[in-house]
Write an enzyme that holds these catalytic residues in place. Structure first.
Site, short mmCIF file in Angstrom:
data_model
loop_
_atom_site.label_atom_id
_atom_site.label_comp_id
_atom_site.label_asym_id
_atom_site.label_seq_id
_atom_site.Cartn_x
_atom_site.Cartn_y
_atom_site.Cartn_z
N LEU A 15 -18.92 2.30 -1.41
CA LEU A 15 -19.85 1.31 -1.94
C LEU A 15 -20.31 1.66 -3.35
O LEU A 15 -20.70 0.78 -4.12
CB LEU A 15 -21.06 1.19 -1.02
CG LEU A 15 -20.79 0.71 0.41
CD1 LEU A 15 -22.07 0.75 1.23
CD2 LEU A 15 -20.19 -0.69 0.41
N GLY A 19 -25.05 10.44 -9.52
CA GLY A 19 -24.88 11.75 -10.14
C GLY A 19 -24.54 12.86 -9.17
O GLY A 19 -23.84 13.81 -9.52
N MET A 20 -25.05 12.76 -7.93
CA MET A 20 -24.84 13.84 -6.97
C MET A 20 -24.08 13.41 -5.73
O MET A 20 -23.55 14.26 -5.03
CB MET A 20 -26.19 14.41 -6.52
CG MET A 20 -26.86 15.28 -7.55
SD MET A 20 -28.11 16.33 -6.78
CE MET A 20 -29.04 15.15 -5.83
N VAL A 23 -21.49 6.92 -1.84
CA VAL A 23 -22.01 6.14 -0.72
C VAL A 23 -20.88 5.31 -0.12
O VAL A 23 -20.11 4.67 -0.85
CB VAL A 23 -23.17 5.23 -1.19
CG1 VAL A 23 -23.72 4.42 -0.03
CG2 VAL A 23 -24.28 6.06 -1.83
N ASP A 141 -38.06 5.10 -8.65
CA ASP A 141 -36.91 4.26 -9.02
C ASP A 141 -36.99 2.91 -8.29
O ASP A 141 -36.01 2.45 -7.71
CB ASP A 141 -35.60 4.98 -8.69
CG ASP A 141 -34.40 4.31 -9.37
OD1 ASP A 141 -34.60 3.52 -10.30
OD2 ASP A 141 -33.26 4.59 -8.95
#
Length: 200
Positions: A15, A19-20, A23, A141
């Site tokens: 999906l 940065g880490m 998904v 966020d």
């Protein structure tokens, strides 16, 4: 691809990635033909051996697992597969608020979504630890791409990946700004101390 935790997960399609982590839409499978769609987030493999990155990733899962609210996406399981940490979350098949906004939502829908997001944030901001001390959680966020509209009309806030709490979890380095610039409060842009009001 399959990943094993307490249950088995079969990856369906990617999906997105950040940065880490990356998904995936996945299927959670269990005994007796049990099966349901979930969202699975796993660390990027090249970061799995970095203790700081691993701790930040696990912190996201631990923070989100503390949240139990109908308008916040729930964590199902945290696991490790071939040395790479992952966690599974409930799948919300509806569009993001970004997609709804492009279609020009009626004012009543906009007001409803805003109310539900504020209720979710109010819950997260008021969360306390087991001793009753405020956690001081800030999402950091809140933006249309992190708000889902479920088919049943519900609203789901997701991605506490850069959430910050006053508890002893891994934190962003001082002076680092994370989030989407277009939706940041001025004090966040100026790298000043920010509390729950920045989310609102």
């Amino acid at each position: 691809t399959e990943l094993s935790g307490a249950c088995r997960y079969r990856l369906v399609r990617r999906l997105g990635a950040g940065g880490m982590g990356e998904v995936y839409l996945a299927t959670q499978e269990g005994p007796g033909g049990f099966s349901r769609e979930v969202v699975l987030k796993r660390m990027l493999p090249h970061l799995a051996d970095d203790p700081a990155c691993r701790e930040m990733f696990l912190d996201e899962a631990r923070l989100t697992a503390r949240l139990d609210h109908p308008s916040i996406v729930k964590i199902i399981e945290l696991g490790v597969h071939d040395g790479v940490a992952f966690f599974a979350m409930e799948y919300v098949p509806g569009p993001t608020l970004s997609e709804v906004v492009r279609a020009g939502p009626p004012p009543a829908l906009a007001a409803f979504v805003a109310r539900e997001v504020c209720r979710a944030l109010g819950y997260a901001h008021a969360l306390c630890d087991r001793d009753g001390a405020p956690l001081g959680m800030v999402h950091r966020d809140v933006s249309p791409s992190n708000i889902m509209i479920a088919p049943n009309g519900g609203v789901k806030l997701l991605d506490f990946g850069i959430a910050k709490a006053l508890i002893s979890l891994a934190t962003t380095k001082a002076g680092t700004v994370k989030g989407k610039l277009a939706y940041m409060a001025p004090e966040r842009l100026r790298v000043l101390p920010a509390d729950h009001r920045a989310d609102l």
